[in-house]
Design an enzyme around this catalytic site. Structure first.
Site, PDB file in Angstrom:
ATOM      1  N   SER A   1      50.861   6.554  19.221  1.00 48.45           N
ATOM      2  CA  SER A   1      52.050   6.713  18.378  1.00 48.45           C
ATOM      3  C   SER A   1      53.040   5.592  18.656  1.00 48.45           C
ATOM      4  O   SER A   1      53.079   5.022  19.749  1.00 48.45           O
ATOM      5  CB  SER A   1      52.713   8.048  18.684  1.00 48.45           C
ATOM      6  OG  SER A   1      53.972   8.112  18.087  1.00 48.45           O
TER       7      SER A   1
ATOM      8  N   TYR B   1      56.308  13.139  25.155  1.00 45.36           N
ATOM      9  CA  TYR B   1      55.320  12.615  24.191  1.00 45.36           C
ATOM     10  C   TYR B   1      55.199  11.095  24.317  1.00 45.36           C
ATOM     11  O   TYR B   1      54.094  10.542  24.301  1.00 45.36           O
ATOM     12  CB  TYR B   1      55.781  13.041  22.801  1.00 45.36           C
ATOM     13  CG  TYR B   1      54.896  12.682  21.644  1.00 45.36           C
ATOM     14  CD1 TYR B   1      53.766  13.443  21.338  1.00 45.36           C
ATOM     15  CD2 TYR B   1      55.212  11.610  20.801  1.00 45.36           C
ATOM     16  CE1 TYR B   1      52.974  13.135  20.234  1.00 45.36           C
ATOM     17  CE2 TYR B   1      54.430  11.301  19.698  1.00 45.36           C
ATOM     18  CZ  TYR B   1      53.315  12.062  19.414  1.00 45.36           C
ATOM     19  OH  TYR B   1      52.543  11.756  18.318  1.00 45.36           O
TER      20      TYR B   1
HETATM   21  P1  NAP Z   1      48.685  18.212  13.371  1.00 51.01           P
HETATM   22  O1  NAP Z   1      48.693  18.210  11.892  1.00 51.01           O
HETATM   23  O2  NAP Z   1      49.664  19.053  14.112  1.00 51.01           O
HETATM   24  O3  NAP Z   1      47.196  18.581  13.849  1.00 51.01           O
HETATM   25  C1  NAP Z   1      46.924  18.639  15.228  1.00 51.01           C
HETATM   26  C2  NAP Z   1      45.435  18.805  15.423  1.00 51.01           C
HETATM   27  O4  NAP Z   1      45.169  18.753  16.843  1.00 51.01           O
HETATM   28  C3  NAP Z   1      44.905  20.137  14.931  1.00 51.01           C
HETATM   29  O5  NAP Z   1      43.621  19.924  14.422  1.00 51.01           O
HETATM   30  C4  NAP Z   1      44.860  20.982  16.203  1.00 51.01           C
HETATM   31  O6  NAP Z   1      43.878  22.013  16.192  1.00 51.01           O
HETATM   32  C5  NAP Z   1      44.474  19.926  17.214  1.00 51.01           C
HETATM   33  N1  NAP Z   1      44.816  20.279  18.593  1.00 51.01           N
HETATM   34  C6  NAP Z   1      46.041  20.459  19.125  1.00 51.01           C
HETATM   35  N2  NAP Z   1      45.935  20.766  20.435  1.00 51.01           N
HETATM   36  C7  NAP Z   1      44.608  20.777  20.710  1.00 51.01           C
HETATM   37  C8  NAP Z   1      43.854  21.035  21.869  1.00 51.01           C
HETATM   38  N3  NAP Z   1      44.443  21.342  23.036  1.00 51.01           N
HETATM   39  N4  NAP Z   1      42.505  20.974  21.801  1.00 51.01           N
HETATM   40  C9  NAP Z   1      41.879  20.659  20.627  1.00 51.01           C
HETATM   41  N5  NAP Z   1      42.543  20.400  19.500  1.00 51.01           N
HETATM   42  C10 NAP Z   1      43.888  20.466  19.539  1.00 51.01           C
HETATM   43  O7  NAP Z   1      48.879  16.740  13.944  1.00 51.01           O
HETATM   44  P2  NAP Z   1      48.764  15.294  13.215  1.00 51.01           P
HETATM   45  O8  NAP Z   1      50.093  14.937  12.687  1.00 51.01           O
HETATM   46  O9  NAP Z   1      47.562  15.235  12.351  1.00 51.01           O
HETATM   47  O10 NAP Z   1      48.542  14.376  14.514  1.00 51.01           O
HETATM   48  C11 NAP Z   1      47.246  13.952  14.941  1.00 51.01           C
HETATM   49  C12 NAP Z   1      47.407  12.882  16.015  1.00 51.01           C
HETATM   50  O11 NAP Z   1      48.162  11.794  15.486  1.00 51.01           O
HETATM   51  C13 NAP Z   1      48.177  13.365  17.246  1.00 51.01           C
HETATM   52  O12 NAP Z   1      47.604  12.791  18.404  1.00 51.01           O
HETATM   53  C14 NAP Z   1      49.563  12.835  17.024  1.00 51.01           C
HETATM   54  O13 NAP Z   1      50.238  12.669  18.243  1.00 51.01           O
HETATM   55  C15 NAP Z   1      49.258  11.521  16.333  1.00 51.01           C
HETATM   56  N6  NAP Z   1      50.341  10.984  15.514  1.00 51.01           N
HETATM   57  C16 NAP Z   1      50.849  11.674  14.449  1.00 51.01           C
HETATM   58  C17 NAP Z   1      51.863  11.101  13.666  1.00 51.01           C
HETATM   59  C18 NAP Z   1      52.435  11.795  12.452  1.00 51.01           C
HETATM   60  O14 NAP Z   1      53.440  11.295  11.899  1.00 51.01           O
HETATM   61  N7  NAP Z   1      51.894  12.889  11.977  1.00 51.01           N
HETATM   62  C19 NAP Z   1      52.348   9.827  13.987  1.00 51.01           C
HETATM   63  C20 NAP Z   1      51.815   9.155  15.083  1.00 51.01           C
HETATM   64  C21 NAP Z   1      50.809   9.732  15.826  1.00 51.01           C
HETATM   65  P3  NAP Z   1      44.186  23.502  15.597  1.00 51.01           P
HETATM   66  O15 NAP Z   1      44.193  23.342  14.090  1.00 51.01           O
HETATM   67  O16 NAP Z   1      43.063  24.358  16.085  1.00 51.01           O
HETATM   68  O17 NAP Z   1      45.524  23.899  16.133  1.00 51.01           O
END
Ligand code: NAP
Length: 215
Positions: free
Chosen positions: A136, A149
């Site tokens: 990120s 984070y």
């Molecule tokens: P999200 O929509 O909240 O989805 C999170 C995913 O991670 C879900 O599939 C969840 O599974 C899974 N998860 C969470 N904890 C877990 C664990 N302990 N073991 C296995 N699976 C787990 O998040 P997102 O926005 O797509 O983010 C995905 C990645 O991108 C993350 O690493 C985040 O830090 C990074 N990121 C996101 C953004 C953004 O703007 N969205 C920006 C930069 C980086 P369940 O469905 O079973 O809960």
């Protein structure tokens, strides 16, 4: 294998991998309904996949799931790993409790370590592997309210650089991708008008709904 493939960015990556010809292992922690929806989308994209439920922050669960899969697929190995599973628990450091710190580090950092270690040996034996860590902007510039984070993501960036040097000669590459703000469940409570000023296009990325067929 895409960790956290049930929703958001992980879902989009899972579906994208189909177009590159991969059979996709979709990991998730608890949200089976959404994980099944990802599988459905993989099918609609003309591909195949399977669900692997485990908590990336639990070493025993990771090893048990990976070992079971390997036992059942003796001829195959997992050649691409996308370490995408992540959570955030934003709060000013002054108010941060141990659990806020621990849970974010456990999932974002320890999760990377446990899953990568579990899959690495077979990549090295087969002299081919691709490891992509979703980090990120927070891990690069730091963001207030996200000391936990930012620390976790910065640590994964450091680990990416170190591991890339350890195993590059074996044709296993390790890279990190640092997305900006993308509309997913993770960002739905953020104040968009406050954040978009940081973004040259002056908008958040519309996210998966922009990329996938609407339900
Ligand atoms: P999200 O929509 O909240 O989805 C999170 C995913 O991670 C879900 O599939 C969840 O599974 C899974 N998860 C969470 N904890 C877990 C664990 N302990 N073991 C296995 N699976 C787990 O998040 P997102 O926005 O797509 O983010 C995905 C990645 O991108 C993350 O690493 C985040 O830090 C990074 N990121 C996101 C953004 C953004 O703007 N969205 C920006 C930069 C980086 P369940 O469905 O079973 O809960």
């Amino acid at each position: 294998m895409v960790t956290g493939g049930s929703r958001g960015i992980g879902r989009a990556i899972s579906v994208k991998l189909v177009s590159l010809g991969y059979h996709v292992l979709v990991n998730y922690k608890s949200n089976e309904k959404e994980a099944l929806r990802t599988l459905e989308l993989i099918g609609e994209a003309g591909g195949s996949g399977e669900l692997l439920k485990f908590d990336v922050s639990d070493n025993q669960q990771v090893d048990a799931a990976v070992n079971k899969w390997s036992e059942e697929h003796k001829e195959d190995y997992i050649e691409v790993l996308v370490n995408n599973a992540g959570i955030r628990k934003d709060i000013l450091l002054m108010w941060m409790e141990n659990a806020h710190w621990r849970e974010v580090l456990d999932t974002n950092l320890d999760g990377f370590f446990y899953v990568t270690r579990a899959l690495l040996k077979n990549m090295l034996v087969n002299k081919y592997g691709r490891i992509i860590n979703i980090v990120s902007l927070s891990g690069i510039k730091g963001l207030p309210g996200q000391v936990n984070y930012s620390a976790a993501k910065a640590a994964v960036i450091g680990a990416t650089k170190a591991l890339a040097q350890e195993i590059g000669k074996k044709n296993v590459t390790v890279n990190a991708v640092a997305p900006g703000f993308i509309k997913t469940d993770m960002t739905k409570d953020l104040n968009e008008s406050e954040l978009k000023g940081m973004i040259p296009l002056n908008r958040l990325h519309p996210g998966i709904h922009h990329m996938l067929p609407v339900r």
